[in-house]
Motif scaffolding. Structure first.
Motif, PDB file in Angstrom:
ATOM      1  N   VAL A  48     -64.321  63.416  53.167  1.00 34.40           N
ATOM      2  CA  VAL A  48     -64.618  63.559  54.597  1.00 34.40           C
ATOM      3  C   VAL A  48     -64.526  62.184  55.242  1.00 34.40           C
ATOM      4  O   VAL A  48     -65.229  61.263  54.851  1.00 34.40           O
ATOM      5  N   GLY A  49     -63.656  62.076  56.226  1.00 38.56           N
ATOM      6  CA  GLY A  49     -63.477  60.808  56.922  1.00 38.56           C
ATOM      7  C   GLY A  49     -63.919  60.909  58.369  1.00 38.56           C
ATOM      8  O   GLY A  49     -63.902  61.981  58.965  1.00 38.56           O
ATOM      9  N   ARG A  50     -64.322  59.779  58.911  1.00 39.52           N
ATOM     10  CA  ARG A  50     -64.736  59.743  60.317  1.00 39.52           C
ATOM     11  C   ARG A  50     -63.540  59.351  61.169  1.00 39.52           C
ATOM     12  O   ARG A  50     -62.855  58.368  60.875  1.00 39.52           O
ATOM     13  N   LEU A  51     -63.314  60.145  62.230  1.00 36.23           N
ATOM     14  CA  LEU A  51     -62.262  59.858  63.198  1.00 36.23           C
ATOM     15  C   LEU A  51     -62.881  59.205  64.428  1.00 36.23           C
ATOM     16  O   LEU A  51     -64.059  59.414  64.723  1.00 36.23           O
ATOM     17  N   SER A  52     -62.080  58.456  65.150  1.00 34.43           N
ATOM     18  CA  SER A  52     -62.585  57.853  66.383  1.00 34.43           C
ATOM     19  C   SER A  52     -62.893  58.951  67.392  1.00 34.43           C
ATOM     20  O   SER A  52     -62.244  59.988  67.427  1.00 34.43           O
ATOM     21  N   GLU A  53     -63.907  58.693  68.200  1.00 39.00           N
ATOM     22  CA  GLU A  53     -64.299  59.680  69.207  1.00 39.00           C
ATOM     23  C   GLU A  53     -63.326  59.636  70.377  1.00 39.00           C
ATOM     24  O   GLU A  53     -62.864  58.568  70.761  1.00 39.00           O
ATOM     25  N   PRO A  54     -63.021  60.793  70.942  1.00 35.17           N
ATOM     26  CA  PRO A  54     -62.141  60.817  72.105  1.00 35.17           C
ATOM     27  C   PRO A  54     -62.806  60.121  73.300  1.00 35.17           C
ATOM     28  O   PRO A  54     -64.023  60.162  73.445  1.00 35.17           O
ATOM     29  N   THR A  55     -62.008  59.492  74.129  1.00 35.19           N
ATOM     30  CA  THR A  55     -62.521  58.841  75.327  1.00 35.19           C
ATOM     31  C   THR A  55     -62.690  59.888  76.418  1.00 35.19           C
ATOM     32  O   THR A  55     -61.741  60.596  76.754  1.00 35.19           O
ATOM     33  N   LEU A  56     -63.882  59.978  76.967  1.00 37.00           N
ATOM     34  CA  LEU A  56     -64.187  60.951  78.018  1.00 37.00           C
ATOM     35  C   LEU A  56     -64.863  60.240  79.190  1.00 37.00           C
ATOM     36  O   LEU A  56     -65.420  59.148  79.032  1.00 37.00           O
ATOM     37  N   ALA A  57     -64.846  60.891  80.296  1.00 40.25           N
ATOM     38  CA  ALA A  57     -65.555  60.361  81.469  1.00 40.25           C
ATOM     39  C   ALA A  57     -67.048  60.336  81.184  1.00 40.25           C
ATOM     40  O   ALA A  57     -67.558  61.118  80.372  1.00 40.25           O
ATOM     41  N   ASP A  58     -67.758  59.421  81.841  1.00 40.39           N
ATOM     42  CA  ASP A  58     -69.198  59.302  81.630  1.00 40.39           C
ATOM     43  C   ASP A  58     -69.947  60.583  81.975  1.00 40.39           C
ATOM     44  O   ASP A  58     -70.987  60.865  81.391  1.00 40.39           O
ATOM     45  N   ASP A  59     -69.428  61.357  82.909  1.00 42.97           N
ATOM     46  CA  ASP A  59     -70.120  62.576  83.319  1.00 42.97           C
ATOM     47  C   ASP A  59     -69.611  63.825  82.571  1.00 42.97           C
ATOM     48  O   ASP A  59     -69.857  64.947  83.001  1.00 42.97           O
ATOM     49  N   ALA A  60     -68.926  63.635  81.459  1.00 37.37           N
ATOM     50  CA  ALA A  60     -68.405  64.777  80.688  1.00 37.37           C
ATOM     51  C   ALA A  60     -69.564  65.623  80.167  1.00 37.37           C
ATOM     52  O   ALA A  60     -70.585  65.099  79.724  1.00 37.37           O
ATOM     53  N   SER A  61     -69.386  66.913  80.216  1.00 29.65           N
ATOM     54  CA  SER A  61     -70.427  67.838  79.746  1.00 29.65           C
ATOM     55  C   SER A  61     -70.398  67.922  78.222  1.00 29.65           C
ATOM     56  O   SER A  61     -69.443  67.485  77.572  1.00 29.65           O
ATOM     57  N   ASP A  62     -71.458  68.495  77.654  1.00 29.54           N
ATOM     58  CA  ASP A  62     -71.504  68.706  76.213  1.00 29.54           C
ATOM     59  C   ASP A  62     -70.354  69.605  75.773  1.00 29.54           C
ATOM     60  O   ASP A  62     -69.780  69.410  74.703  1.00 29.54           O
ATOM     61  N   GLY A  63     -70.013  70.581  76.595  1.00 30.25           N
ATOM     62  CA  GLY A  63     -68.892  71.470  76.294  1.00 30.25           C
ATOM     63  C   GLY A  63     -67.569  70.723  76.262  1.00 30.25           C
ATOM     64  O   GLY A  63     -66.732  70.976  75.387  1.00 30.25           O
ATOM     65  N   ASP A  64     -67.394  69.802  77.222  1.00 27.26           N
ATOM     66  CA  ASP A  64     -66.176  68.991  77.237  1.00 27.26           C
ATOM     67  C   ASP A  64     -66.098  68.111  75.990  1.00 27.26           C
ATOM     68  O   ASP A  64     -65.044  67.962  75.379  1.00 27.26           O
ATOM     69  N   ARG A  65     -67.241  67.532  75.637  1.00 27.48           N
ATOM     70  CA  ARG A  65     -67.290  66.659  74.463  1.00 27.48           C
ATOM     71  C   ARG A  65     -66.947  67.448  73.198  1.00 27.48           C
ATOM     72  O   ARG A  65     -66.142  67.013  72.363  1.00 27.48           O
ATOM     73  N   ALA A  66     -67.529  68.633  73.051  1.00 30.15           N
ATOM     74  CA  ALA A  66     -67.259  69.470  71.876  1.00 30.15           C
ATOM     75  C   ALA A  66     -65.784  69.876  71.830  1.00 30.15           C
ATOM     76  O   ALA A  66     -65.161  69.860  70.756  1.00 30.15           O
ATOM     77  N   ALA A  67     -65.210  70.226  72.980  1.00 31.51           N
ATOM     78  CA  ALA A  67     -63.801  70.617  73.031  1.00 31.51           C
ATOM     79  C   ALA A  67     -62.898  69.441  72.661  1.00 31.51           C
ATOM     80  O   ALA A  67     -61.919  69.600  71.923  1.00 31.51           O
ATOM     81  N   ALA A  68     -63.233  68.250  73.158  1.00 31.64           N
ATOM     82  CA  ALA A  68     -62.435  67.065  72.845  1.00 31.64           C
ATOM     83  C   ALA A  68     -62.508  66.745  71.352  1.00 31.64           C
ATOM     84  O   ALA A  68     -61.495  66.387  70.729  1.00 31.64           O
ATOM     85  N   GLU A  69     -63.699  66.879  70.759  1.00 34.60           N
ATOM     86  CA  GLU A  69     -63.851  66.629  69.329  1.00 34.60           C
ATOM     87  C   GLU A  69     -63.034  67.637  68.527  1.00 34.60           C
ATOM     88  O   GLU A  69     -62.377  67.273  67.545  1.00 34.60           O
ATOM     89  N   GLN A  70     -63.064  68.921  68.926  1.00 34.17           N
ATOM     90  CA  GLN A  70     -62.271  69.937  68.230  1.00 34.17           C
ATOM     91  C   GLN A  70     -60.776  69.641  68.358  1.00 34.17           C
ATOM     92  O   GLN A  70     -60.012  69.839  67.410  1.00 34.17           O
ATOM     93  N   GLY A  71     -60.354  69.160  69.522  1.00 34.14           N
ATOM     94  CA  GLY A  71     -58.958  68.790  69.708  1.00 34.14           C
ATOM     95  C   GLY A  71     -58.547  67.638  68.808  1.00 34.14           C
ATOM     96  O   GLY A  71     -57.450  67.638  68.227  1.00 34.14           O
ATOM     97  N   ARG A  72     -59.416  66.641  68.677  1.00 25.10           N
ATOM     98  CA  ARG A  72     -59.126  65.496  67.806  1.00 25.10           C
ATOM     99  C   ARG A  72     -59.000  65.973  66.354  1.00 25.10           C
ATOM    100  O   ARG A  72     -58.108  65.560  65.619  1.00 25.10           O
ATOM    101  N   ILE A  73     -59.904  66.864  65.939  1.00 24.74           N
ATOM    102  CA  ILE A  73     -59.876  67.392  64.569  1.00 24.74           C
ATOM    103  C   ILE A  73     -58.590  68.180  64.330  1.00 24.74           C
ATOM    104  O   ILE A  73     -57.913  67.999  63.315  1.00 24.74           O
ATOM    105  N   ALA A  74     -58.238  69.063  65.262  1.00 25.56           N
ATOM    106  CA  ALA A  74     -57.033  69.886  65.109  1.00 25.56           C
ATOM    107  C   ALA A  74     -55.784  69.008  65.022  1.00 25.56           C
ATOM    108  O   ALA A  74     -54.891  69.267  64.207  1.00 25.56           O
ATOM    109  N   GLY A  75     -55.727  67.970  65.848  1.00 27.40           N
ATOM    110  CA  GLY A  75     -54.578  67.065  65.817  1.00 27.40           C
ATOM    111  C   GLY A  75     -54.468  66.347  64.480  1.00 27.40           C
ATOM    112  O   GLY A  75     -53.375  66.251  63.903  1.00 27.40           O
ATOM    113  N   PHE A  76     -55.594  65.833  63.983  1.00 28.25           N
ATOM    114  CA  PHE A  76     -55.583  65.145  62.690  1.00 28.25           C
ATOM    115  C   PHE A  76     -55.150  66.103  61.589  1.00 28.25           C
ATOM    116  O   PHE A  76     -54.308  65.761  60.748  1.00 28.25           O
ATOM    117  N   ARG A  77     -55.718  67.281  61.591  1.00 32.09           N
ATOM    118  CA  ARG A  77     -55.422  68.255  60.523  1.00 32.09           C
ATOM    119  C   ARG A  77     -53.927  68.573  60.491  1.00 32.09           C
ATOM    120  O   ARG A  77     -53.322  68.649  59.429  1.00 32.09           O
TER     121      ARG A  77
END
Length: 182
Positions: A48-77
């Motif tokens: 299990v490796g740690r990926l860099s966190e996606p850059t989001l706007a300061d006012d990004a919602s928890d839902g946006d953050r979760a979606a961005a993280e899932q996108g980063r994971i899908a891209g890496f995979r």
């Protein structure tokens, strides 16, 4: 075989004490933001490796953050699939264990295909009733799933104790290596 008669043990895979070093050397530079978390048992090696966190706007919602993280994971995979398969095949030949991959991004941890090992156990009636209650209530679909659920729950609530126990086992193994050879 009759009761009490000697039976040979199932063949154990070779030791994997150097697997973390081997994996560290095999992983391409830049895949992860630090060293991979490697877990090894007699059936599987999980990386299990740690990926860099996606850059989001300061006012990004928890839902946006979760979606961005899932996108980063899908891209890496997707982009690393062929290389991960090649590394896994080499590891499986060398250490005779299945290999699973996963990543962590922010608070999200996702494991890719993992190995489920069958485990034989004998349970008394009271213990079977616990499993049957979990099945009958819909918490689990089968006794097997109920038992896996119970093991996960115990592991979750006793992780610090289990970590201490594993550390003690490692120290015992080191002392055995230092002892006389027969």
């Amino acid at each position: 075989m009759r009761r009490g008669e000697w039976r040979p043990r199932a063949e154990q895979p070779p030791p994997a004490t150097d697997a973390p070093a081997w994996i560290g050397g095999a992983l391409p530079e830049g895949w992860f933001t630090g060293p991979a978390e490697i877990t090894i048992d007699r059936d599987e090696i999980t990386i299990v490796g740690r990926l860099s966190e996606p850059t989001l706007a300061d006012d990004a919602s928890d839902g946006d953050r979760a979606a961005a993280e899932q996108g980063r994971i899908a891209g890496f995979r997707e982009t690393t699939r062929d290389q991960r398969i090649g590394i896994a095949q080499q590891l499986e030949r060398r250490y005779q264990r299945k290999v699973a991959w996963g990543v962590r991004v922010g608070e999200t941890r996702e494991l890719f295909t993992t190995f489920s090992a069958p485990v034989m156990t004998r349970l008394r009636q009271a213990e079977r009733q616990v499993l049957d209650t979990l099945v009958d209530s819909g918490v689990a679909r089968s006794r097997s799933e109920a038992l896996a659920w119970c093991v996960a729950l115990v592991g979750q609530h006793t992780e610090s104790w289990l970590a201490e126990l594993r550390q003690a086992m490692t120290q015992v193994e080191e002392l055995r290596k230092q002892g006389p050879t027969v």
